[in-house]
Design a protein around this motif. Sequence first.
Motif, short mmCIF file in Angstrom:
data_model
loop_
_atom_site.label_atom_id
_atom_site.label_comp_id
_atom_site.label_asym_id
_atom_site.label_seq_id
_atom_site.Cartn_x
_atom_site.Cartn_y
_atom_site.Cartn_z
N ASP A 167 -10.01 -5.13 0.74
CA ASP A 167 -10.16 -3.77 0.22
C ASP A 167 -9.64 -3.60 -1.19
O ASP A 167 -10.05 -2.71 -1.90
N ASP B 229 -12.51 -4.63 -4.72
CA ASP B 229 -13.71 -3.92 -5.18
C ASP B 229 -15.00 -4.63 -4.77
O ASP B 229 -15.94 -4.73 -5.56
N ASN C 100 0.82 -1.22 0.00
CA ASN C 100 0.00 0.00 0.00
C ASN C 100 0.85 1.26 0.00
O ASN C 100 0.53 2.24 -0.67
N ASP D 63 -12.86 -5.27 5.65
CA ASP D 63 -12.30 -4.00 5.18
C ASP D 63 -10.81 -4.11 4.89
O ASP D 63 -10.32 -3.55 3.91
N TYR D 64 -10.06 -4.83 5.71
CA TYR D 64 -8.62 -4.87 5.53
C TYR D 64 -8.18 -5.91 4.50
O TYR D 64 -7.37 -5.62 3.64
#
Length: 189
Positions: free
Chosen positions: A125, A128, A38, A121-122
């Motif tokens: 993510d 999509d 990220n 969420d983690y």
Amino acid sequence: MSLYAMGVVVRYCILFPLRLLVLLLGFMLFFMAKPIVNRAFRNDRKRRRHFQRLLIRFLCGAFALSWSAVIKYHGARPPRRANQVFVANHTSLIDVVVLGLDQVYSFVGQRHVGFVGLLQDYLLDGMDCLWFNRMETQDRQMVARKIREHVQDHEKTPLLIFPEGTCVNNKHIVMFKRGVRKLWMGNMD
């Protein structure tokens, strides 16, 4: 020592710790690599998504390896086309792992709270995924719109829908829910 006792010793004193180690190492490597990916590709969305998807496939592989999965895919995967949606029967979380080994998919599903929501969420993510709250009518309309947008965008991962909308654990047969078809196709019946 009897053969049964030897089997118990091998299963619980050798195989189980090895499988647990593989699973924990897989999660640990994933959680260490994800922030690096990220941060390294912060300004390059396409490459960041590519590496996030590779990490998801790695995690699915570690999970499957931890329970010694032998998976065989039959037939060829359909080529990516416009307005394409994949549909699968959903009996357990293992379905997501097995399908994730072959190709990373975006999912349509219930938004969860707490630890499961944090994992959604983690972990997912970069895929999509389309999450919604079943009790909110506005969420259903929003998801219908997002499904239409998603399937028209070739840059996004293929969309996978579990039409029965629930995990059945092979205990009983359930009908496919009509809402999935209505969400995707519009108000046709």
